[in-house]
Enzyme design. Structure first.
Site, PDB file in Angstrom:
ATOM      1  N   GLN A 231       4.226   6.153   6.699  1.00 26.86           N
ATOM      2  CA  GLN A 231       4.993   6.682   5.331  1.00 26.86           C
ATOM      3  C   GLN A 231       5.223   5.249   4.535  1.00 26.86           C
ATOM      4  O   GLN A 231       6.058   4.884   3.567  1.00 26.86           O
ATOM      5  CB  GLN A 231       6.220   7.320   5.452  1.00 26.86           C
ATOM      6  CG  GLN A 231       6.099   8.732   5.627  1.00 26.86           C
ATOM      7  CD  GLN A 231       4.747   9.352   4.290  1.00 26.86           C
ATOM      8  OE1 GLN A 231       4.846   8.726   3.303  1.00 26.86           O
ATOM      9  NE2 GLN A 231       3.834  10.084   4.882  1.00 26.86           N
ATOM     10  N   SER A 232       4.552   4.052   5.230  1.00 30.23           N
ATOM     11  CA  SER A 232       4.639   2.705   4.628  1.00 30.23           C
ATOM     12  C   SER A 232       4.256   2.582   3.257  1.00 30.23           C
ATOM     13  O   SER A 232       3.096   2.876   2.775  1.00 30.23           O
ATOM     14  CB  SER A 232       3.970   1.715   5.464  1.00 30.23           C
ATOM     15  OG  SER A 232       3.808   0.547   4.840  1.00 30.23           O
ATOM     16  N   ASN A 233       5.165   2.069   2.489  1.00 35.96           N
ATOM     17  CA  ASN A 233       5.104   1.808   0.884  1.00 35.96           C
ATOM     18  C   ASN A 233       4.130   0.676   0.909  1.00 35.96           C
ATOM     19  O   ASN A 233       3.321   0.530  -0.187  1.00 35.96           O
ATOM     20  CB  ASN A 233       6.379   1.598   0.281  1.00 35.96           C
ATOM     21  CG  ASN A 233       7.417   2.923   0.205  1.00 35.96           C
ATOM     22  OD1 ASN A 233       6.852   3.785  -0.128  1.00 35.96           O
ATOM     23  ND2 ASN A 233       8.373   2.670   1.202  1.00 35.96           N
TER      24      ASN A 233
ATOM     25  N   CYS B 291       1.959  -0.526   2.877  1.00 33.79           N
ATOM     26  CA  CYS B 291       0.515  -0.058   3.082  1.00 33.79           C
ATOM     27  C   CYS B 291      -0.035   0.593   1.952  1.00 33.79           C
ATOM     28  O   CYS B 291      -1.124   0.058   1.332  1.00 33.79           O
ATOM     29  CB  CYS B 291       0.291   0.735   4.286  1.00 33.79           C
ATOM     30  SG  CYS B 291       0.539  -0.179   6.047  1.00 33.79           S
TER      31      CYS B 291
END
Ligand SMILES: *Cc1c(COP(=O)(O)O)cnc(C)c1O
Length: 327
Positions: A69-71, A73
């Site tokens: 859920q990396s913003n 990335c």
């Protein structure tokens, strides 16, 4: 330094009227959830400098890593699409059957997704292997650190402080405190440096999101390293000591990404009183920290308080179940 334009700037700075009236504090919000890049967030400012560095040096591919859920990335995938670069993401864990939230967006934005599988350890080595492999196949691969947190990325928040300074002058308003979520440290490092350079008022109140056991080195040390890197190339060095890098570590009892009553409270307060969305991982946790410090009187009544919204809203959709139930 030159930057590659990705963000809609300046981001809005405005008052939270209802929460100010209800609490007896004067509360403003800086809307970096509105930087515009594929739903925005703080990484957009960092990527303006990182992508420029990649392009200036003739790279055609970028790699970075993070949680599913990396913003960071997701924004890297969007930035790469805009700049015409190939993007590879190294994501923790096993590939899920259904893509949600940021993971879905990273996929739609055309990034090549690599899942670490069970073993979350050894990420650095895995990234270097992936870089080697891509280079062997003829790509020129630029490595963006986790969270975009090195000096190049931090330049985004050095300039953000110049932007804030200008807005504060126009509003004729000066914060006593500036709250925000801190994690990989690049945002905070840039804010510290920018605050000194542009004489921005307000005590920085970084709320730590992660558990300290998840870091290879203390976050304070990493931030000082970025300050040192800045000073090595600056005409005008800034003086920032380790004592000035105070991090609030009272709101990270739960694991990274674990949704608790705290984050839900923050999400509800902002949504129902101001029509503003914060995320379960970063801004919900940080806003809760600020809210708790206001409610418990740790911040003097009547203070002027700024909350810097760093984005992350797509992650809400990955927490649909937890957010639906009201416990
Ligand atoms: C990455 C991130 C942060 C933390 O910024 P760092 O520079 O990594 O400390 C805060 N909020 C959101 C929404 C983020 O994605």
């Amino acid at each position: 330094m030159k930057k590659y334009s990705l963000a809609f700037l300046p981001t809005p700075l405005h008052k939270l009227n209802n929460l100010s009236n209800q609490t007896g504090y004067d509360i403003y919000i800086k809307r970096d959830d509105q930087t515009g890049l594929a739903t925005g967030g703080n990484k957009t400012r960092k990527l303006e400098f990182l992508i420029q560095e990649a392009l200036s040096n003739g790279f055609d591919t970028v790699i970075t890593a993070g949680a599913q859920q990396s913003n960071h990335c997701r924004q890297t995938a969007a930035a790469a699409a805009q700049a015409g670069l190939e993007c590879h993401l190294w994501l923790n864990g096993i590939e899920p059957e259904v893509y949600q939230g940021n993971l879905l967006l990273s996929h739609l934005l055309g990034a090549h997704l690599h899942f670490s599988g069970e073993k979350a350890k050894g990420r650095e080595a895995a990234l270097l292997d992936l870089q080697k492999e891509l280079n062997k196949s003829g790509r020129k691969t630029y490595m963006i650190p986790v969270g975009g947190s090195n000096l190049t990325g931090a330049l985004g928040y050095i300039s953000a402080m110049a932007e804030l300074k200008q807005q504060l002058q126009e509003l004729n308003w000066q914060p006593d405190y500036i709250f925000f979520a801190t994690s990989s440290g690049g945002t905070q490092a840039g804010m510290h440096i920018g605050q000194v350079l542009y004489q921005v008022p307000g005590k920085l109140m970084p709320v730590l999101i992660d558990k300290e056991k998840d870091f290879d080195q203390p976050l304070e040390a990493k931030i000082l390293e970025i300050v040192r890197d800045y000073n090595q190339q600056a005409a005008q060095p800034v003086k920032i000591s380790i004592e000035e890098i105070e991090i609030i570590k009272d709101y990270n009892k739960a694991e990274y990404g674990e949704l608790t009553r705290n984050e839900k409270t923050a999400i509800e307060i902002l949504a129902k009183n101001e029509g503003i969305l914060v995320d379960p991982v970063y801004t919900g946790r940080a806003f809760y920290g600020m809210w708790d410090m206001l409610q418990t009187g740790q911040i003097p009544k009547g203070s002027k308080v700024l909350f810097w919204h760093t984005g992350g809203v797509p992650a809400l959709f990955a927490y649909a179940e937890g957010l639906k139930n009201n416990k």
